[in-house]
Each structure stands twice: as structure tokens, then as C-alpha cells.
Design an enzyme around this catalytic site. Structure first.
Site, PDB file in Angstrom:
ATOM      1  N   HIS A 125      44.547 136.194  59.613  1.00 15.82           N
ATOM      2  CA  HIS A 125      45.727 137.021  59.878  1.00 15.82           C
ATOM      3  C   HIS A 125      45.324 138.317  60.600  1.00 15.82           C
ATOM      4  O   HIS A 125      46.007 138.768  61.525  1.00 15.82           O
ATOM      5  CB  HIS A 125      46.432 137.386  58.564  1.00 15.82           C
ATOM      6  CG  HIS A 125      47.157 136.254  57.922  1.00 15.82           C
ATOM      7  ND1 HIS A 125      48.102 135.502  58.576  1.00 15.82           N
ATOM      8  CD2 HIS A 125      47.084 135.742  56.662  1.00 15.82           C
ATOM      9  CE1 HIS A 125      48.584 134.581  57.762  1.00 15.82           C
ATOM     10  NE2 HIS A 125      47.971 134.704  56.586  1.00 15.82           N
ATOM     11  N   THR A 171      43.273 135.530  55.086  1.00 14.44           N
ATOM     12  CA  THR A 171      43.615 136.919  55.385  1.00 14.44           C
ATOM     13  C   THR A 171      42.850 137.420  56.600  1.00 14.44           C
ATOM     14  O   THR A 171      43.388 138.154  57.444  1.00 14.44           O
ATOM     15  CB  THR A 171      43.310 137.820  54.176  1.00 14.44           C
ATOM     16  OG1 THR A 171      44.121 137.416  53.081  1.00 14.44           O
ATOM     17  CG2 THR A 171      43.593 139.286  54.494  1.00 14.44           C
ATOM     18  N   CYS A 180      49.019 153.590  36.650  1.00 14.32           N
ATOM     19  CA  CYS A 180      50.458 153.372  36.830  1.00 14.32           C
ATOM     20  C   CYS A 180      51.001 152.565  35.646  1.00 14.32           C
ATOM     21  O   CYS A 180      50.238 152.020  34.843  1.00 14.32           O
ATOM     22  CB  CYS A 180      50.748 152.651  38.150  1.00 14.32           C
ATOM     23  SG  CYS A 180      50.224 150.912  38.197  1.00 14.32           S
ATOM     24  N   ILE A 231      41.594 126.878  49.008  1.00 19.10           N
ATOM     25  CA  ILE A 231      42.016 127.264  47.664  1.00 19.10           C
ATOM     26  C   ILE A 231      42.783 126.124  47.000  1.00 19.10           C
ATOM     27  O   ILE A 231      42.642 125.876  45.798  1.00 19.10           O
ATOM     28  CB  ILE A 231      42.842 128.560  47.692  1.00 19.10           C
ATOM     29  CG1 ILE A 231      42.014 129.707  48.283  1.00 19.10           C
ATOM     30  CG2 ILE A 231      43.295 128.934  46.279  1.00 19.10           C
ATOM     31  CD1 ILE A 231      42.747 131.032  48.370  1.00 19.10           C
ATOM     32  N   CYS A 240      49.625 148.933  35.497  1.00 16.84           N
ATOM     33  CA  CYS A 240      48.241 148.855  35.014  1.00 16.84           C
ATOM     34  C   CYS A 240      48.189 149.050  33.500  1.00 16.84           C
ATOM     35  O   CYS A 240      47.491 148.324  32.787  1.00 16.84           O
ATOM     36  CB  CYS A 240      47.371 149.896  35.701  1.00 16.84           C
ATOM     37  SG  CYS A 240      46.923 149.498  37.410  1.00 16.84           S
ATOM     38  N   HIS A 278      36.244 140.033  52.437  1.00 15.79           N
ATOM     39  CA  HIS A 278      36.383 140.446  51.032  1.00 15.79           C
ATOM     40  C   HIS A 278      35.888 139.396  50.043  1.00 15.79           C
ATOM     41  O   HIS A 278      35.868 139.653  48.846  1.00 15.79           O
ATOM     42  CB  HIS A 278      37.847 140.781  50.723  1.00 15.79           C
ATOM     43  CG  HIS A 278      38.800 139.656  50.971  1.00 15.79           C
ATOM     44  ND1 HIS A 278      39.301 139.384  52.213  1.00 15.79           N
ATOM     45  CD2 HIS A 278      39.324 138.718  50.145  1.00 15.79           C
ATOM     46  CE1 HIS A 278      40.096 138.337  52.151  1.00 15.79           C
ATOM     47  NE2 HIS A 278      40.127 137.902  50.893  1.00 15.79           N
ATOM     48  N   GLU A 279      35.507 138.221  50.516  1.00 16.94           N
ATOM     49  CA  GLU A 279      34.959 137.185  49.643  1.00 16.94           C
ATOM     50  C   GLU A 279      33.448 137.144  49.856  1.00 16.94           C
ATOM     51  O   GLU A 279      32.987 136.791  50.955  1.00 16.94           O
ATOM     52  CB  GLU A 279      35.559 135.816  49.983  1.00 16.94           C
ATOM     53  CG  GLU A 279      37.069 135.759  49.887  1.00 16.94           C
ATOM     54  CD  GLU A 279      37.637 134.423  50.341  1.00 16.94           C
ATOM     55  OE1 GLU A 279      38.871 134.278  50.323  1.00 16.94           O
ATOM     56  OE2 GLU A 279      36.854 133.524  50.735  1.00 16.94           O
ATOM     57  N   ARG A 329      41.009 117.234  54.941  1.00 17.23           N
ATOM     58  CA  ARG A 329      41.276 117.925  53.685  1.00 17.23           C
ATOM     59  C   ARG A 329      41.705 116.948  52.585  1.00 17.23           C
ATOM     60  O   ARG A 329      41.298 117.080  51.426  1.00 17.23           O
ATOM     61  CB  ARG A 329      42.358 118.984  53.891  1.00 17.23           C
ATOM     62  CG  ARG A 329      41.922 120.147  54.779  1.00 17.23           C
ATOM     63  CD  ARG A 329      43.073 121.108  55.010  1.00 17.23           C
ATOM     64  NE  ARG A 329      42.653 122.307  55.715  1.00 17.23           N
ATOM     65  CZ  ARG A 329      43.456 123.316  56.022  1.00 17.23           C
ATOM     66  NH1 ARG A 329      44.747 123.261  55.659  1.00 17.23           N
ATOM     67  NH2 ARG A 329      43.003 124.379  56.651  1.00 17.23           N
TER      68      ARG A 329
END
Length: 341
Positions: free
Chosen positions: A44, A41, A97, A176, A100, A64-65, A201
Site C-alpha cells: 500500500h 501494508t 487512554c 495471513i 488502554c 514492520h515485520e 495459494r
């Protein structure tokens, strides 16, 4: 504090900036970041493709990780949280919502994301909602705790269908996908087949538990996979490649009555012969993030049972060397790259 910021809505423009250390508001916590990982991400966002342009409004600190220590709390947060080592669920959901309320918070229609919709963890400090901070096991290596968010995607994919005793093909062995190899093996897969075009890989997939590795650039994927599965194909395919050609080929060699779990998404539309797929009794599932918080519980159980993912970490760099980290990933010469503030 130092932080990596997407400064403009155009390709490139990741800059190391200095910004004030943020203050946590009500229900929030301030975390001193120990390690953060570069994700697809983030690539991106750097390249400013359609995915990033539709979601991010610069300037935003990305990332974010991560894992880190709670050093300050906002109003309403339990003071005993200070000093805790935490990772984070990157999806901030509304909790009210219909999705959720129906136990489907991982696809909440009001989701916002750390490092995308608000400032993230490529920084010395980050503020997040306390409800998104997940306590880490301090006995686990710190670099693994920094990867719990992406590991959760692999665990979600592998736990979507029954894995134990089955043949599993993992298609696309980026970080991942490599984690999914280890997860599938730990969950009792009888055979794990890695499908990957990058030799680095593929070799790592073998180290992480794959029984064989197949390179689609050098061999007939369908023929090789059928040879490895008594000519009937794998019972489960975990799709991480995002390749249209790979996904179409998966529908050719999947065992009748099998399951394809799709994580890697190709851009644009893809043509599939649905009559052939579904007359064969094949199920297809889409994966979004992690199930809140079932996936996290499964993941911690696997780690406690000895799940090992450190082989997919290729580099740990100072935060200031973030450009080198992105270059390594985009060149195919790295697996998971961690940044240390």
C-alpha cells in the site's frame, strides 16, 4: 546503514538509501535486523493509495515485520536486554487512554506504527520502544520469528470465537490467511475449508492443513461449501480476502448461529442485508492487529505445541533485492517474502 525508504508522497519511490545508524533514546532499544518480511501494508505504501497517504509522511524507512538482536539500549532499559533475539509488536500504544486502561490497547486511539509513522525495519538497524520488543524463542526457526507479527493477526482472528470441533472456512489465502488455516487446524477445527482463486495459494493451503480448497472462479462457492458441511454451512468464517463479493456471499452460506470474523477490509462501503444476517443469529467481529498481549501468549503456546507455518514462506532475498520481492508479491507468484540485510 542501508535501508529501504519511501522517499516521496507518490506511487513508487521506494529507494535503497544509506542513513546513519540511529541511536536509542530513553526507553528505546537498537536492534540489528536479521530478517524482515514484506507485508500488504508495505505494498500500500509503495503504491501510495489512500490508506498510505492518510498515515505516512515521507521520507520514512518502511517495514514492520521482523526479528533481530538487541545491540544497544537507551536510558532506563534493563542492560540484560542486550543480546536478546526479539520480534516486535508493531502497534505503539499510549497506555493511558480509556481504551488502554480498559484492556483494549489493540484499538488505542493514539496508536502509532513501526515503519508507518516512524522509521521501520527494512534496514540493517531499527530503533523501537523496549516495551514493544517481544522476546523470541531461539529454538524456533529465525524466519518464523520474523513472522510473529502477521501470525498474531491470524491467531487473533482464530481465537476471537471458539474453533475447536467446528467447521471453519478461511476465505482469502494470502500469507495471513494461510497462517490462519494452520492455526485453525492446530486449534482443533473439525474441518478447514480454504476459499482462494490463486491455485498456488490454494495448493499451499492444503499443505498447511486445509481439508479442501474451493476456487470461486471455477465453482459455485456457496454450493461447494454447503456440500462440504452437511448442507448447513460452516460454523465459523475467517475472512481475509477483502472482497466485497466474497463477504456478501459469506453471509449467504454461513451456518445459522455461526460467526464471521473479518480481517480483510474492502475499500469503500458494502451493502449487507442485516435483517437476514441477524435473524439468523450470525455474529460478526472485526479484527485489529493483536490483543496486547493475550494474542502473543496464545501464539507462543501454539508454536510450542508444534504449529508450523514455514510453507507460507516462498522467498528469502537480500535487502538490496527488495524491488524483486515486491514484484513477486504483486504478480501473485510469491507468498511471504523475507528480506535479509
Amino acid at each position: 546503514m542501508k535501508c529501504v525508504v519511501k522517499t516521496k508522497p507518490e506511487p513508487g519511490n521506494l529507494e535503497l538509501c544509506e542513513r546513519p545508524i540511529p541511536k536509542p533514546g530513553p526507553g528505546e532499544i537498537l536492534i540489528k535486523v536479521r530478517l524482515a518480511a514484506i507485508c500488504g501494508t508495505d505494498v500500500h505504501i509503495k503504491e501510495w493509495d489512500s490508506f498510505a497517504a492518510a498515515r505516512l509522511s515521507p521520507p520514512v524507512t518502511i517495514g514492520h515485520e521482523f526479528c533481530g538482536e538487541i545491540v544497544e539500549i537507551g536510558q532506563g532499559v534493563d542492560p540484560s536486554r542486550i543480546g536478546k533475539l526479539v520480534s516486535a509488536e508493531s502497534h505503539v500504544v499510549c497506555g493511558h487512554c480509556d481504551l488502554c486502561k480498559d484492556g483494549l490497547a489493540h484499538v488505542c486511539i493514539n496508536t502509532t506504527c513501526i515503519g508507518l509513522h516512524f522509521d521501520g525495519a527494512f534496514a540493517e538497524y531499527v530503533v523501537i520502544p523496549d516495551q514493544n520488543a517481544i522476546d523470541c524463542n531461539p529454538k524456533i526457526p529465525e524466519e518464523v520469528n520474523a513472522l510473529l507479527e502477521p501470525l498474531g493477526i491470524a491467531v487473533h482472528a482464530a481465537s476471537k470465537v471458539e474453533i475447536a470441533g467446528k467447521s471453519v472456512a478461511v476465505v482469502g489465502c494470502g500469507p495471513i490467511g494461510l497462517m490462519a488455516v494452520a492455526v485453525a487446524k492446530k486449534m482443533g477445527a473439525s474441518k478447514v475449508i480454504a476459499v482462494e482463486t490463486n491455485d498456488y495459494r490454494a495448493d499451499t493451503a492444503i499443505k498447511m492443513g486445509a481439508d479442501i480448497a474451493i476456487n470461486p472462479l471455477r465453482e459455485d462457492t456457496t454450493k461447494s461449501i454447503r456440500n462440504a458441511t452437511k448442507s448447513i454451512g460452516p460454523e465459523v468464517i475467517l475472512e481475509f480476502s477483502g472482497s466485497k463479493q466474497a463477504i456478501m456471499e459469506e453471509t449467504e452460506y454461513i451456518r445459522k448461529g455461526g460467526a464471521i470474523v473479518v480481517v480483510g477490509l474492502p475499500s469503500g462501503e458494502i451493502g449487507l442485508d442485516f435483517e437476514k444476517i441477524f435473524y439468523s443469529g450470525v455474529s460478526m467481529y472485526g479484527i485489529s492487529g493483536r490483543e496486547l498481549y493475550r494474542t502473543w501468549n496464545i501464539m507462543f503456546g501454539l508454536l510450542d505445541a508444534g504449529l508450523e507455518i514455514t510453507e507460507c514462506i516462498s522467498d528469502i532475498l537480500p535487502l538490496e533485492d527488495f524491488e524483486k520481492g515486491f514484484d513477486l508479491i504483486q504478480s501473485g507468484k510469491a507468498l511471504k517474502v523475507l528480506l535479509k540485510p
